[in-house]
Design a protein around this motif. Structure first.
Motif, short mmCIF file in Angstrom:
data_model
loop_
_atom_site.label_atom_id
_atom_site.label_comp_id
_atom_site.label_asym_id
_atom_site.label_seq_id
_atom_site.Cartn_x
_atom_site.Cartn_y
_atom_site.Cartn_z
N LEU A 161 -15.41 41.16 70.00
CA LEU A 161 -14.22 40.32 70.13
C LEU A 161 -13.07 40.90 69.32
CD1 LEU A 161 -12.85 37.78 71.17
CD2 LEU A 161 -13.73 36.55 69.18
N ARG A 162 -13.35 41.37 68.11
CA ARG A 162 -12.32 42.01 67.27
C ARG A 162 -11.62 43.13 68.02
NH1 ARG A 162 -14.98 45.83 63.20
NH2 ARG A 162 -15.08 46.97 65.18
N ASP A 163 -12.41 44.01 68.61
CA ASP A 163 -11.82 45.17 69.30
C ASP A 163 -11.04 44.73 70.54
OD1 ASP A 163 -12.92 46.76 67.38
OD2 ASP A 163 -14.62 47.43 68.59
N ASN A 164 -11.54 43.71 71.25
CA ASN A 164 -10.83 43.21 72.43
C ASN A 164 -9.50 42.57 72.04
OD1 ASN A 164 -12.80 44.05 74.19
ND2 ASN A 164 -13.87 42.09 74.24
N VAL A 165 -9.50 41.80 70.95
CA VAL A 165 -8.27 41.16 70.49
C VAL A 165 -7.24 42.22 70.08
CG1 VAL A 165 -7.26 39.72 68.67
CG2 VAL A 165 -9.36 39.00 69.82
N ILE A 166 -7.68 43.20 69.31
CA ILE A 166 -6.76 44.24 68.86
C ILE A 166 -6.22 45.04 70.04
CG2 ILE A 166 -6.65 46.42 67.56
CD1 ILE A 166 -8.47 45.15 65.48
N ALA A 167 -7.09 45.35 71.00
CA ALA A 167 -6.64 46.10 72.18
C ALA A 167 -5.63 45.29 73.00
CB ALA A 167 -7.84 46.47 73.06
N GLY A 168 -5.79 43.97 73.01
CA GLY A 168 -4.86 43.14 73.76
C GLY A 168 -3.51 42.98 73.07
N LEU A 169 -3.49 43.13 71.76
CA LEU A 169 -2.26 42.94 71.00
C LEU A 169 -1.50 44.23 70.72
CD1 LEU A 169 -3.49 40.35 68.32
CD2 LEU A 169 -2.06 39.88 70.32
N ILE A 170 -2.22 45.34 70.69
CA ILE A 170 -1.62 46.60 70.21
C ILE A 170 -1.75 47.69 71.27
CG2 ILE A 170 -1.76 48.38 68.42
CD1 ILE A 170 -2.90 46.21 66.58
N ARG A 171 -0.66 48.36 71.53
CA ARG A 171 -0.66 49.48 72.47
C ARG A 171 -1.35 50.68 71.84
NH1 ARG A 171 4.69 47.60 72.65
NH2 ARG A 171 5.23 46.54 74.60
N PRO A 172 -1.99 51.53 72.67
CA PRO A 172 -2.61 52.75 72.13
C PRO A 172 -1.55 53.66 71.50
CG PRO A 172 -3.37 52.32 74.37
CD PRO A 172 -2.22 51.38 74.11
N ALA A 173 -1.98 54.45 70.54
CA ALA A 173 -1.06 55.40 69.91
C ALA A 173 -0.66 56.46 70.93
CB ALA A 173 -1.73 56.06 68.71
N PRO A 174 0.59 56.91 70.92
CA PRO A 174 1.00 57.96 71.85
C PRO A 174 0.22 59.24 71.60
CG PRO A 174 2.68 57.59 70.17
CD PRO A 174 1.68 56.49 70.02
N ALA A 175 -0.11 59.93 72.68
CA ALA A 175 -0.88 61.16 72.56
C ALA A 175 -0.07 62.23 71.83
CB ALA A 175 -1.27 61.67 73.94
#
Length: 232
Positions: free
Chosen positions: A170-184
């Protein structure tokens, strides 16, 4: 039990709350263990609830001080903060239920405000990096709701059966939903390809009529150049 009367009452209440595992704790039991009479409790804390509030505030204050660390990566701090919160709840279930299980409508919890301020600071830092999908305040509300809900869920499980993998997922899903991936991070060769693709696209835009390509061919070529730049 050593210490002045106030400290003895705090220690006695903390011990009995921990041993009670969510069951009621009587004023008499606290006073007997602390070696004082009921009027002493009321003198220092006003009521049994006042005593329990002081115990929870002290316990949560210890948690905040122990976890108030800063790293170089605010997202890693966010992830660690979630895990610390869950661990505190599982290690101190009686305190935690007292803290989060009796929320009054429209009344913010002063005890947790320090931890929530720290969370807001982390999310604001992430927002300043351009990676937060919503405002820091909205993100904080969603994060706290999920974190507290998961902790209460795990506390409710039979002793020894709390599955921390559920919390991590759940932690990882919440963070993924709130935060965009870092630019490559592009290599030097990749940047060179992108620059050449951009230069060719600009040349086509500037003088498409002399390229010898049809309109359809130009559209396809531009699409290829865009894909090449995005994939490199």
């Amino acid at each position: 039990m050593a210490g002045n009367a106030r400290d003895r009452l705090l220690k006695a209440a903390a011990q009995l709350l921990d041993e009670a595992k969510g069951k009621p704790v009587s004023t008499r039991a606290v006073c007997d263990l602390a070696g004082v009479q009921a009027p002493t409790l009321y003198h220092h804390f006003g009521s049994k609830q006042g005593l329990f509030d002081a115990v929870v505030e002290y316990g949560f204050g210890q948690y905040v001080r122990a976890t108030n660390r800063r790293g170089d990566d605010p997202i890693a701090d966010l992830r660690d903060g979630w895990d610390d919160h869950v661990r505190y709840g599982l290690d101190n279930p009686s305190f935690y239920v007292l803290l989060y299980g009796r929320i009054a409508p429209g009344t913010p919890c002063a005890v947790t405000s320090v931890a929530e301020t720290r969370l807001l600071e982390l999310l604001t830092e992430i927002a300043q990096q351009g990676r937060l999908r919503v405002t820091p305040a909205i993100a904080a509300g969603q994060f706290v709701a999920a974190n507290v809900g998961m902790t209460l869920h795990l506390i409710a499980q039979p002793e020894g059966e709390a599955d921390l993998s559920l919390s991590r997922e759940l932690r990882d899903n919440v963070i993924a939903g709130l935060i965009r991936p870092a630019p490559a991070v592009r290599s030097e060769a990749s940047r060179e390809v992108v620059e050449k693709a951009d230069a060719l696209a600009r040349a086509l835009d500037a003088d498409a009529g002399r390229s010898g390509l049809s309109t359809g061919e130009l559209l396809v070529l531009r699409e290829w150049l865009d894909k090449l730049a995005a994939a490199t």
